[in-house]
Write a protein that holds these residues in place. Structure first.
Motif, PDB file in Angstrom:
ATOM      1  N   MET A   1       8.550  -2.063  16.344  1.00 40.27           N
ATOM      2  CA  MET A   1       8.926  -1.566  15.056  1.00 40.27           C
ATOM      3  C   MET A   1       7.451  -1.285  14.467  1.00 40.27           C
ATOM      4  N   ILE A   2       6.421  -1.931  14.413  1.00 36.92           N
ATOM      5  CA  ILE A   2       5.146  -1.656  13.978  1.00 36.92           C
ATOM      6  C   ILE A   2       4.523  -0.361  14.481  1.00 36.92           C
ATOM      7  N   LYS A   3       4.741  -0.426  15.831  1.00 35.77           N
ATOM      8  CA  LYS A   3       4.019   0.765  16.286  1.00 35.77           C
ATOM      9  C   LYS A   3       5.107   2.204  15.926  1.00 35.77           C
ATOM     10  N   LEU A   4       6.122   2.098  15.749  1.00 39.48           N
ATOM     11  CA  LEU A   4       7.207   3.020  15.220  1.00 39.48           C
ATOM     12  C   LEU A   4       6.687   3.398  13.958  1.00 39.48           C
ATOM     13  N   VAL A   5       6.431   2.354  12.967  1.00 38.77           N
ATOM     14  CA  VAL A   5       5.990   3.025  11.713  1.00 38.77           C
ATOM     15  C   VAL A   5       4.617   3.438  11.498  1.00 38.77           C
ATOM     16  N   MET A   6       3.665   2.939  12.432  1.00 36.61           N
ATOM     17  CA  MET A   6       2.390   3.790  12.477  1.00 36.61           C
ATOM     18  C   MET A   6       2.677   5.163  12.752  1.00 36.61           C
ATOM     19  N   LEU A   7       3.487   5.633  13.818  1.00 34.91           N
ATOM     20  CA  LEU A   7       3.788   6.846  13.949  1.00 34.91           C
ATOM     21  C   LEU A   7       4.456   7.624  13.187  1.00 34.91           C
ATOM     22  N   LEU A   8       5.345   7.232  12.254  1.00 31.95           N
ATOM     23  CA  LEU A   8       6.098   7.819  11.394  1.00 31.95           C
ATOM     24  C   LEU A   8       4.981   7.918  10.000  1.00 31.95           C
ATOM     25  N   GLY A   9       4.110   6.942   9.947  1.00 31.61           N
ATOM     26  CA  GLY A   9       3.130   7.201   8.868  1.00 31.61           C
ATOM     27  C   GLY A   9       2.243   8.383   9.105  1.00 31.61           C
ATOM     28  N   MET A  10       1.728   8.341  10.356  1.00 31.50           N
ATOM     29  CA  MET A  10       1.020   9.741  10.512  1.00 31.50           C
ATOM     30  C   MET A  10       1.879  11.028  10.681  1.00 31.50           C
ATOM     31  N   LEU A  11       3.109  11.221  10.854  1.00 32.18           N
ATOM     32  CA  LEU A  11       3.687  12.221  10.634  1.00 32.18           C
ATOM     33  C   LEU A  11       4.068  12.659   9.265  1.00 32.18           C
ATOM     34  N   SER A  12       3.746  11.765   8.231  1.00 28.68           N
ATOM     35  CA  SER A  12       3.887  12.002   7.022  1.00 28.68           C
ATOM     36  C   SER A  12       2.763  12.922   6.635  1.00 28.68           C
ATOM     37  N   LEU A  13       1.818  13.305   7.280  1.00 26.56           N
ATOM     38  CA  LEU A  13       0.948  14.290   7.173  1.00 26.56           C
ATOM     39  C   LEU A  13       1.707  15.642   7.071  1.00 26.56           C
ATOM     40  N   ILE A  14       2.623  15.890   7.757  1.00 29.70           N
ATOM     41  CA  ILE A  14       3.309  16.953   7.636  1.00 29.70           C
ATOM     42  C   ILE A  14       4.067  17.559   6.230  1.00 29.70           C
TER      43      ILE A  14
ATOM     44  N   ALA B   1      11.066   6.486   5.804  1.00 34.23           N
ATOM     45  CA  ALA B   1      10.561   6.364   7.194  1.00 34.23           C
ATOM     46  C   ALA B   1       9.456   5.228   7.133  1.00 34.23           C
ATOM     47  N   ILE B   2       9.038   4.794   6.066  1.00 37.28           N
ATOM     48  CA  ILE B   2       7.916   3.818   6.064  1.00 37.28           C
ATOM     49  C   ILE B   2       8.145   2.504   5.178  1.00 37.28           C
ATOM     50  N   ILE B   3       8.767   2.825   3.942  1.00 35.49           N
ATOM     51  CA  ILE B   3       8.882   1.409   3.157  1.00 35.49           C
ATOM     52  C   ILE B   3      10.106   0.599   3.594  1.00 35.49           C
ATOM     53  N   ALA B   4      11.231   1.442   3.835  1.00 33.95           N
ATOM     54  CA  ALA B   4      12.220   0.684   4.303  1.00 33.95           C
ATOM     55  C   ALA B   4      12.188  -0.079   5.663  1.00 33.95           C
ATOM     56  N   PRO B   5      11.639   0.563   6.600  1.00 35.50           N
ATOM     57  CA  PRO B   5      11.334  -0.254   8.016  1.00 35.50           C
ATOM     58  C   PRO B   5       9.970  -1.324   7.643  1.00 35.50           C
TER      59      PRO B   5
ATOM     60  N   GLY C   1       0.906  -1.202   0.025  1.00 32.50           N
ATOM     61  CA  GLY C   1       0.174  -0.077   0.115  1.00 32.50           C
ATOM     62  C   GLY C   1       0.952   1.324   0.081  1.00 32.50           C
ATOM     63  N   ALA C   2       1.921   1.305   0.917  1.00 29.88           N
ATOM     64  CA  ALA C   2       2.830   2.286   0.818  1.00 29.88           C
ATOM     65  C   ALA C   2       3.529   2.769  -0.723  1.00 29.88           C
ATOM     66  N   ILE C   3       4.085   1.703  -1.149  1.00 31.46           N
ATOM     67  CA  ILE C   3       4.552   1.840  -2.513  1.00 31.46           C
ATOM     68  C   ILE C   3       3.600   2.376  -3.578  1.00 31.46           C
ATOM     69  N   TYR C   4       2.367   1.601  -3.743  1.00 32.09           N
ATOM     70  CA  TYR C   4       1.403   2.110  -4.290  1.00 32.09           C
ATOM     71  C   TYR C   4       1.164   3.484  -4.200  1.00 32.09           C
ATOM     72  N   TYR C   5       0.849   4.046  -3.153  1.00 35.57           N
ATOM     73  CA  TYR C   5       0.579   5.361  -2.802  1.00 35.57           C
ATOM     74  C   TYR C   5       1.882   6.277  -3.275  1.00 35.57           C
ATOM     75  N   LEU C   6       2.975   5.833  -2.772  1.00 36.96           N
ATOM     76  CA  LEU C   6       4.173   6.640  -3.416  1.00 36.96           C
ATOM     77  C   LEU C   6       4.124   6.823  -4.978  1.00 36.96           C
ATOM     78  N   ILE C   7       4.140   5.748  -5.702  1.00 38.91           N
ATOM     79  CA  ILE C   7       3.951   5.901  -7.093  1.00 38.91           C
ATOM     80  C   ILE C   7       2.737   6.496  -7.642  1.00 38.91           C
ATOM     81  N   ASN C   8       1.788   6.483  -7.216  1.00 37.93           N
ATOM     82  CA  ASN C   8       0.528   6.925  -7.875  1.00 37.93           C
ATOM     83  C   ASN C   8       0.444   8.191  -7.416  1.00 37.93           C
ATOM     84  N   TYR C   9       0.647   8.927  -6.059  1.00 35.44           N
ATOM     85  CA  TYR C   9       0.173  10.177  -5.505  1.00 35.44           C
ATOM     86  C   TYR C   9       1.406  11.100  -5.250  1.00 35.44           C
ATOM     87  N   LEU C  10       2.713  10.767  -5.037  1.00 33.24           N
ATOM     88  CA  LEU C  10       3.730  11.310  -4.364  1.00 33.24           C
ATOM     89  C   LEU C  10       5.001  11.240  -5.231  1.00 33.24           C
TER      90      LEU C  10
END
Length: 304
Positions: free
Chosen positions: A283-296, A256-260, A234-243
């Motif tokens: 580690m999963i909790k950390l990725v959740m936090l980093l995912g939310m921080l991507s809103l910035i 911050a997301i795909i590598a972890p 999902g993260a890879i798809y989002y990156l390719i199609n939107y960002l």
């Protein structure tokens, strides 16, 4: 201090941070029409935190037996805080959370939204008292509650402010918020599955029937391994199609997301010990936090 541990203050802080990021790092920079001022939004955050705190308390009340085996040093209910006091805290948190929810629902002119707080409060109790020992069902319910803590911001901020002139914009931002909620749902589901594998010994002795107990530890690990590809893909798809056209977003998502997530996938495949599964859970909790921080980074992305 023991009360703060009981209500998982670090998790509550993460929920509050996520909700404030949605409003001030995602909605406001784009001039999205929103409903609540700072005070009203802070009440929404407080209501969410109170109901979540109540959920943590009731969960610990019902988990005393398993926690004495899985994490005896972290047991609070029955040791430093009595079960009666814990029950009183559960009731108090829910009364405050539901009461604020009632006020806010009428404040934004959507009285039906009040049902959300009632349903979540009830589901957290049912989860702790009945659903948690059941294979996958409890995991799905608690993961849905995590996702709802994100969606509820859109419900109270975007939906009441919809007009014929801004409907497309409001729904676009709500859709993006929905994507983040889905990402949080899948990641939390994966984390719950990993935690069940980690706690299999205590859960088995307590008579629970979690997924690794029902189908075996190795089969459960294989399912968790398969599920771990969903947020990664999902993260890879989002990156390719939107960002993809924005270097800041590309670098952030890759680092911050795909590598972890790739690391987590590999670690799940190789994990054998309780300590290794505990590390994966963190580690999963950390990725959740980093995912939310991507809103910035959205104000630097193609959305503008």
């Amino acid at each position: 201090m023991e009360i703060l541990k009981l209500i998982r203050w670090k998790n509550l802080l993460m929920i509050a941070l996520t909700q404030y990021l949605i409003k001030y790092a995602f909605f406001e920079p784009f001039g999205v029409n929103i409903t609540l001022n700072l005070f009203g939004f802070s009440l929404l955050v407080l209501a969410t935190l109170c109901i979540a705190a109540g959920g943590y308390v009731i969960n610990d009340i019902y988990d005393v037996e398993t926690d004495l085996i899985n994490k005896p040093d972290q047991v609070i209910v029955g040791k430093t805080i009595s079960e009666q006091a814990a029950n009183n805290l559960f009731i108090a948190f829910n009364v405050i959370g539901v009461g604020i929810g009632f006020y806010l629902s009428h404040l934004v002119g959507k009285s039906a939204f009040f049902a959300t707080f009632i349903i979540v409060s009830g589901l957290l109790y049912v989860y702790a008292s009945y659903l948690k020992p059941m294979p996958l069902i409890g995991n799905l319910v608690i993961s849905a509650m995590v996702a709802l803590s994100i969606i509820i911001v859109g419900l109270f901020e975007l939906i009441p402010a919809i007009t014929p002139g801004n409907q497309e914009t409001q729904l676009t931002f709500f859709t993006i918020l929905w994507d983040y909620a889905l990402f949080a749902f899948i990641l939390n589901l994966l984390r719950e599955m990993i935690k069940d594998i980690e706690d299999i010994d205590g859960d088995h002795k307590a008579g629970m029937n979690t997924l690794p107990i029902a189908i075996g530890r190795e089969r459960a690990k294989k399912i968790a391994f398969a599920v771990s590809f969903i947020p990664l893909g999902g993260a890879i798809y989002y990156l390719i199609n939107y960002l993809y056209g924005n270097m800041v977003a590309v670098v952030y998502f890759l680092v911050a997301i795909i590598a972890p997530m790739l690391y987590i996938v590999i670690k799940i495949f190789m994990a054998e010990t309780k300590k290794e599964f505990h590390f994966i859970s963190n580690m999963i909790k950390l990725v959740m936090l980093l995912g939310m921080l991507s809103l910035i980074i959205y104000k630097y992305s193609l959305l503008d």
